[in-house]
Design a protein around this motif. Structure first.
Motif, short mmCIF file in Angstrom:
data_model
loop_
_atom_site.label_atom_id
_atom_site.label_comp_id
_atom_site.label_asym_id
_atom_site.label_seq_id
_atom_site.Cartn_x
_atom_site.Cartn_y
_atom_site.Cartn_z
N ASP A 73 -5.43 25.52 -74.61
CA ASP A 73 -6.00 26.58 -75.44
C ASP A 73 -7.48 26.34 -75.72
O ASP A 73 -7.94 26.45 -76.85
N GLN A 75 -9.62 28.38 -74.55
CA GLN A 75 -9.58 29.78 -74.96
C GLN A 75 -10.87 30.32 -75.60
O GLN A 75 -10.94 30.55 -76.80
N ASP A 105 -4.13 29.09 -71.27
CA ASP A 105 -5.15 29.78 -72.07
C ASP A 105 -6.48 29.05 -71.99
O ASP A 105 -7.07 28.64 -72.99
N ASN A 108 -10.33 33.34 -72.94
CA ASN A 108 -9.78 34.51 -73.62
C ASN A 108 -10.23 35.79 -72.91
O ASN A 108 -10.74 35.73 -71.78
N HIS A 142 -3.18 34.33 -71.90
CA HIS A 142 -4.48 34.98 -72.07
C HIS A 142 -5.39 34.89 -70.85
O HIS A 142 -6.47 35.49 -70.86
N ASP A 143 -5.02 34.15 -69.83
CA ASP A 143 -5.98 33.88 -68.75
C ASP A 143 -6.34 35.09 -67.91
O ASP A 143 -7.36 35.08 -67.23
#
Length: 403
Positions: A73, A75, A105, A108, A142-143
């Motif tokens: 993350d 992210q 992730d 974002n 989220h990737d």
């Protein structure tokens, strides 16, 4: 501090972009197929297409030791918080790992061009590449969020780009026959022979569940996709093939982004309850250490990966990310289940002055001279490394140059 689903749901895509593929080559073993039952009591026989890893790009040191670091993350956008990069760099320089996993992730949905997507990735991958450290990523939910801004950077394109760009990356080209784009097996070569002493399983836990399943609304289920049955079969068959190739089971750790249902069950000591009053007994039974500040955001279905790992007996621990402010781990009936703390300062954290207190990484110690090779895990937090944890963002003004 409990959260509701909103912090995870805001980027759920409506178009359901495809998420099929598997790592192949460059030290990663692959197999494709469809699996009707996630884990069965079938005899230990591998399908004809199941092949163990034979290339071993990661090797134990002359002292028989090797260290893995898990970040997750990270992210952020192409203007990553500078403290995320500092945390990665200081962890690498302090721990000196032989292998690194960024466990989902990585970025974002902020980047608005393909170049910005690559820059966002490069900000957190460059520290490993510059130090000559082998690394791989798993994909999180989220990737691919930047697809909503027409960047065109699908997970498949990201894997292709990383493979072409980074000498030390172990994410190879995608095979379209298996669900996901970050499934793979990496074997670590012994310092004493040409055979593996340990391994890592990488699994893609995919992104979001469909709004309807079997013609019914999934209201009441979690928002997330899951590790699909064909992926469970891939793990099981490749595990069997590896055992046949080397004449023994290879002890391993597994990494994927979204937690299993068993991560929840372990904390509460119950399959069907989430009552904090039961945690003390569960903590004692399973040796749970670490913190839990939000729900365990599992996939909509339990597809049986834990049962398959139990059956095969080669996985020593399964570690995830996704829930940034959970850091706990324990031994759940012989397999460690746990979280790596959220690494990225650009993602959600705790409230108020403690927003960034849990930014960190997880370290895994291996010693091929020890029974079972895997000797333990610990967390490293930003404050331990003297990194600022003041609330808010401290973004870089320009992204690192692309290779």
């Amino acid at each position: 501090m409990e959260h509701n689903d909103t912090h995870h749901q805001d980027s759920s895509p409506a178009n359901g972009f495809g998420r099929r593929g598997v790592l192949a080559g460059a030290g990663i073993a692959t197999v494709a197929g469809l699996f009707g039952a996630a884990a069965s009591a079938a005899p230990a026989s591998a399908a004809p297409g199941a092949k163990p890893n034979t290339a071993m790009p990661v090797k134990f040191g002359s002292d028989g030791k090797l260290r893995i670091v898990q970040f997750n993350d990270t992210q952020d956008t192409h203007l990553t918080d500078k403290r995320t990069i500092e945390l990665i760099e200081k962890t690498l320089d302090t721990e000196k790992p032989g292998f690194v996993v960024i466990n989902g992730d990585v970025i974002n949905g902020g980047p608005s061009t393909a170049t910005q997507v690559k820059q966002a990735y490069n900000n957190v991958l460059a520290p490993m590449e510059e130090r000559g450290i082998k690394f791989a990523i798993t994909f999180g939910n989220h990737d691919e969020d930047s697809l909503g801004k027409n960047t065109g950077m699908t997970e498949q394109k990201l894997v292709d780009w990383m493979h072409d760009t980074y000498e030390h990356n172990l994410n190879p080209a995608v095979d379209p026959k298996l669900t996901g784009h970050s499934n793979g097996q990496v074997l670590f070569k012994s310092s004493k022979s040409n055979e593996p002493a340990f391994g890592v399983w990488l699994l893609d836990s995919n992104r979001y569940a469909s709004g309807t399943i079997g013609g019914q609304s999934r209201d009441g289920l979690k928002n997330y996709d899951w590790i699909h049955a064909d992926q469970v079969q891939w793990y099981r068959e490749t595990s069997i093939a590896t055992e046949k190739r080397f004449g023994r089971k290879i002890p391993s750790l597994a990494y994927f982004h979204i937690p299993l249902w068993e991560h929840h069950h372990m904390w509460f000591g119950s399959q069907f309850g989430s009552d904090d009053s039961t945690h003390a007994a569960a903590a004692k039974l399973h040796g749970i250490v670490g913190e839990k500040h939000e729900d365990v955001y599992v996939g909509a279905w339990n597809s049986g990966l834990f049962a398959a790992m139990q059956e095969r007996g080669d996985v020593r621990g399964a570690y995830v990310g996704h829930d940034h402010i959970n850091t706990y781990m324990g031994d759940y009936f012989g397999i460690e289940l746990g979280y790596g703390p959220g690494t990225g300062y650009g993602a959600y954290g705790l409230s108020g002055a403690e927003q960034h207190r849990l930014r960190g990484a997880r370290v895994f110690e291996l010693d091929e001279n020890a029974d079972g090779v895997y000797t333990g895990t610990r967390t490293v937090f930003a404050a331990d490394l003297g990194i600022d944890t003041a609330p808010g963002n401290q973004r870089i003004s320009e992204p690192a140059p692309l290779p």
